[in-house]
Motif scaffolding. Structure first.
Motif, PDB file in Angstrom:
ATOM      1  N   PHE A 271      73.637-101.047  30.432  1.00  0.00           N
ATOM      2  CA  PHE A 271      72.955-102.142  31.113  1.00  0.00           C
ATOM      3  C   PHE A 271      73.115-102.014  32.618  1.00  0.00           C
ATOM      4  O   PHE A 271      72.169-102.252  33.381  1.00  0.00           O
ATOM      5  N   THR A 272      74.297-101.602  33.070  1.00  0.00           N
ATOM      6  CA  THR A 272      74.522-101.398  34.506  1.00  0.00           C
ATOM      7  C   THR A 272      73.614-100.298  35.043  1.00  0.00           C
ATOM      8  O   THR A 272      72.978-100.457  36.094  1.00  0.00           O
ATOM      9  N   LEU A 273      73.524 -99.187  34.333  1.00  0.00           N
ATOM     10  CA  LEU A 273      72.637 -98.103  34.782  1.00  0.00           C
ATOM     11  C   LEU A 273      71.173 -98.525  34.741  1.00  0.00           C
ATOM     12  O   LEU A 273      70.388 -98.112  35.590  1.00  0.00           O
ATOM     13  N   ALA A 274      70.805 -99.355  33.772  1.00  0.00           N
ATOM     14  CA  ALA A 274      69.426 -99.851  33.709  1.00  0.00           C
ATOM     15  C   ALA A 274      69.100-100.697  34.931  1.00  0.00           C
ATOM     16  O   ALA A 274      67.980-100.638  35.455  1.00  0.00           O
ATOM     17  N   VAL A 275      70.067-101.470  35.421  1.00  0.00           N
ATOM     18  CA  VAL A 275      69.834-102.285  36.617  1.00  0.00           C
ATOM     19  C   VAL A 275      69.728-101.395  37.855  1.00  0.00           C
ATOM     20  O   VAL A 275      68.914-101.658  38.738  1.00  0.00           O
ATOM     21  N   VAL A 276      70.505-100.317  37.913  1.00  0.00           N
ATOM     22  CA  VAL A 276      70.378 -99.360  39.023  1.00  0.00           C
ATOM     23  C   VAL A 276      68.982 -98.732  39.009  1.00  0.00           C
ATOM     24  O   VAL A 276      68.307 -98.649  40.045  1.00  0.00           O
ATOM     25  N   VAL A 277      68.530 -98.307  37.831  1.00  0.00           N
ATOM     26  CA  VAL A 277      67.200 -97.712  37.703  1.00  0.00           C
ATOM     27  C   VAL A 277      66.122 -98.732  38.054  1.00  0.00           C
ATOM     28  O   VAL A 277      65.115 -98.399  38.676  1.00  0.00           O
ATOM     29  N   LEU A 278      66.338 -99.997  37.675  1.00  0.00           N
ATOM     30  CA  LEU A 278      65.393-101.059  38.030  1.00  0.00           C
ATOM     31  C   LEU A 278      65.227-101.160  39.543  1.00  0.00           C
ATOM     32  O   LEU A 278      64.118-101.329  40.046  1.00  0.00           O
ATOM     33  N   GLY A 279      66.322-101.042  40.280  1.00  0.00           N
ATOM     34  CA  GLY A 279      66.238-101.073  41.743  1.00  0.00           C
ATOM     35  C   GLY A 279      65.393 -99.936  42.288  1.00  0.00           C
ATOM     36  O   GLY A 279      64.581-100.125  43.201  1.00  0.00           O
ATOM     37  N   TRP A 280      65.549 -98.733  41.737  1.00  0.00           N
ATOM     38  CA  TRP A 280      64.740 -97.593  42.167  1.00  0.00           C
ATOM     39  C   TRP A 280      63.274 -97.800  41.803  1.00  0.00           C
ATOM     40  O   TRP A 280      62.381 -97.456  42.582  1.00  0.00           O
ATOM     41  N   ILE A 281      63.018 -98.354  40.620  1.00  0.00           N
ATOM     42  CA  ILE A 281      61.637 -98.610  40.200  1.00  0.00           C
ATOM     43  C   ILE A 281      60.982 -99.648  41.108  1.00  0.00           C
ATOM     44  O   ILE A 281      59.817 -99.515  41.497  1.00  0.00           O
ATOM     45  N   ILE A 282      61.738-100.690  41.460  1.00  0.00           N
ATOM     46  CA  ILE A 282      61.211-101.719  42.362  1.00  0.00           C
ATOM     47  C   ILE A 282      60.828-101.104  43.704  1.00  0.00           C
ATOM     48  O   ILE A 282      59.744-101.359  44.230  1.00  0.00           O
ATOM     49  N   ALA A 283      61.710-100.275  44.262  1.00  0.00           N
ATOM     50  CA  ALA A 283      61.414 -99.648  45.557  1.00  0.00           C
ATOM     51  C   ALA A 283      60.186 -98.745  45.464  1.00  0.00           C
ATOM     52  O   ALA A 283      59.324 -98.754  46.353  1.00  0.00           O
ATOM     53  N   GLY A 284      60.087 -97.981  44.385  1.00  0.00           N
ATOM     54  CA  GLY A 284      58.922 -97.117  44.209  1.00  0.00           C
ATOM     55  C   GLY A 284      57.636 -97.899  44.025  1.00  0.00           C
ATOM     56  O   GLY A 284      56.588 -97.532  44.559  1.00  0.00           O
ATOM     57  N   ALA A 285      57.718 -98.993  43.281  1.00  0.00           N
ATOM     58  CA  ALA A 285      56.524 -99.818  43.051  1.00  0.00           C
ATOM     59  C   ALA A 285      56.058-100.475  44.351  1.00  0.00           C
ATOM     60  O   ALA A 285      54.856-100.524  44.630  1.00  0.00           O
ATOM     61  N   ILE A 286      57.001-100.970  45.142  1.00  0.00           N
ATOM     62  CA  ILE A 286      56.626-101.588  46.418  1.00  0.00           C
ATOM     63  C   ILE A 286      55.991-100.545  47.340  1.00  0.00           C
ATOM     64  O   ILE A 286      54.982-100.806  47.997  1.00  0.00           O
ATOM     65  N   ALA A 287      56.572 -99.344  47.372  1.00  0.00           N
ATOM     66  CA  ALA A 287      56.008 -98.287  48.205  1.00  0.00           C
ATOM     67  C   ALA A 287      54.613 -97.896  47.721  1.00  0.00           C
ATOM     68  O   ALA A 287      53.712 -97.654  48.528  1.00  0.00           O
ATOM     69  N   GLY A 288      54.431 -97.839  46.410  1.00  0.00           N
ATOM     70  CA  GLY A 288      53.108 -97.511  45.870  1.00  0.00           C
ATOM     71  C   GLY A 288      52.064 -98.559  46.204  1.00  0.00           C
ATOM     72  O   GLY A 288      50.939 -98.235  46.594  1.00  0.00           O
ATOM     73  N   VAL A 289      52.442 -99.830  46.068  1.00  0.00           N
ATOM     74  CA  VAL A 289      51.518-100.915  46.417  1.00  0.00           C
ATOM     75  C   VAL A 289      51.227-100.881  47.911  1.00  0.00           C
ATOM     76  O   VAL A 289      50.084-101.079  48.335  1.00  0.00           O
ATOM     77  N   SER A 290      52.222-100.598  48.710  1.00  0.00           N
ATOM     78  CA  SER A 290      52.016-100.525  50.157  1.00  0.00           C
ATOM     79  C   SER A 290      51.098 -99.369  50.520  1.00  0.00           C
ATOM     80  O   SER A 290      50.276 -99.485  51.433  1.00  0.00           O
ATOM     81  N   TYR A 291      51.223 -98.262  49.812  1.00  0.00           N
ATOM     82  CA  TYR A 291      50.344 -97.118  50.069  1.00  0.00           C
ATOM     83  C   TYR A 291      48.899 -97.433  49.679  1.00  0.00           C
ATOM     84  O   TYR A 291      47.965 -97.096  50.393  1.00  0.00           O
ATOM     85  N   LEU A 292      48.734 -98.106  48.533  1.00  0.00           N
ATOM     86  CA  LEU A 292      47.387 -98.439  48.068  1.00  0.00           C
ATOM     87  C   LEU A 292      46.733 -99.537  48.901  1.00  0.00           C
ATOM     88  O   LEU A 292      45.520 -99.565  49.040  1.00  0.00           O
ATOM     89  N   ALA A 293      47.540-100.455  49.418  1.00  0.00           N
ATOM     90  CA  ALA A 293      47.000-101.572  50.191  1.00  0.00           C
ATOM     91  C   ALA A 293      47.343-101.399  51.667  1.00  0.00           C
ATOM     92  O   ALA A 293      47.781-102.343  52.322  1.00  0.00           O
ATOM     93  N   SER A 294      47.145-100.190  52.191  1.00  0.00           N
ATOM     94  CA  SER A 294      47.475 -99.965  53.598  1.00  0.00           C
ATOM     95  C   SER A 294      46.587-100.837  54.485  1.00  0.00           C
ATOM     96  O   SER A 294      45.392-100.963  54.268  1.00  0.00           O
ATOM     97  N   GLY A 295      47.204-101.470  55.421  1.00  0.00           N
ATOM     98  CA  GLY A 295      46.492-102.401  56.290  1.00  0.00           C
ATOM     99  C   GLY A 295      46.652-103.852  55.855  1.00  0.00           C
ATOM    100  O   GLY A 295      46.415-104.755  56.631  1.00  0.00           O
ATOM    101  N   LEU A 296      47.052-104.077  54.642  1.00  0.00           N
ATOM    102  CA  LEU A 296      47.284-105.438  54.131  1.00  0.00           C
ATOM    103  C   LEU A 296      48.759-105.587  53.796  1.00  0.00           C
ATOM    104  O   LEU A 296      49.170-105.529  52.638  1.00  0.00           O
ATOM    105  N   GLU A 297      49.569-105.759  54.804  1.00  0.00           N
ATOM    106  CA  GLU A 297      51.018-105.790  54.607  1.00  0.00           C
ATOM    107  C   GLU A 297      51.497-106.998  53.818  1.00  0.00           C
ATOM    108  O   GLU A 297      52.566-106.975  53.228  1.00  0.00           O
TER     109      GLU A 297
END
Length: 144
Positions: free
Chosen positions: A21-47
């Motif tokens: 469960f602890t490792l799953a929460v660590v992986v969740l943090g990495w997934i969150i960062a990747g998802a935010i970066a992906g959304v930011s890349y797709l919605a460039s200009g709309l911060e």
């Protein structure tokens, strides 16, 4: 005397399951960062869009961290690396796209610092939460 049971591990959660469960929460943090970066890349200009999604995701990470640790103080402490993750993952795709045109601002380091902070806090929360539950110390509202 105190009402703490130190006779041994409790039967409700094994050591391996808690570590998973602890490792799953660590992986969740990495997934969150990747998802935010992906959304930011797709919605460039709309911060505003990746910022709102990132804020909700950082709050969700804090709630999951609270479930891992059994206390809110460490979950609130995770908002500082969460801020680094949010700023780094929102600004890094824009910086990477413009990197070929000049001198980028170093948002990758901010993102990495936030991820390292989240991972460290999550590992600390997992260890402390396991020790607290093994000793029988739980918040009163943990049963609800």
């Amino acid at each position: 005397m105190t009402g703490v049971d130190v006779s041994g591990p409790s039967q409700d959660m094994s050591r391996g399951l808690y570590f998973g469960f602890t490792l799953a929460v660590v992986v969740l943090g990495w997934i969150i960062a990747g998802a935010i970066a992906g959304v930011s890349y797709l919605a460039s200009g709309l911060e505003a869009i990746p910022i709102m999604i990132g804020f909700v995701a950082c709050c969700a990470h804090a709630v999951v961290l609270r479930l891992l640790h059994c206390a809110w103080w460490l979950a609130f402490l995770s908002f500082l690396p969460g801020l680094f993750v949010l700023v780094g993952s929102v600004e890094y795709p824009v910086e990477a796209a413009l990197g070929s045109r000049g001198d980028p601002g170093g948002q990758l380091q901010v993102l990495a610092l936030g991820l390292v902070g989240w991972a460290g806090i999550t590992l600390l929360a997992g260890w402390r939460g396991f020790v607290r539950r093994r000793a029988g110390r739980r918040p009163a509202f943990d049963e609800a």
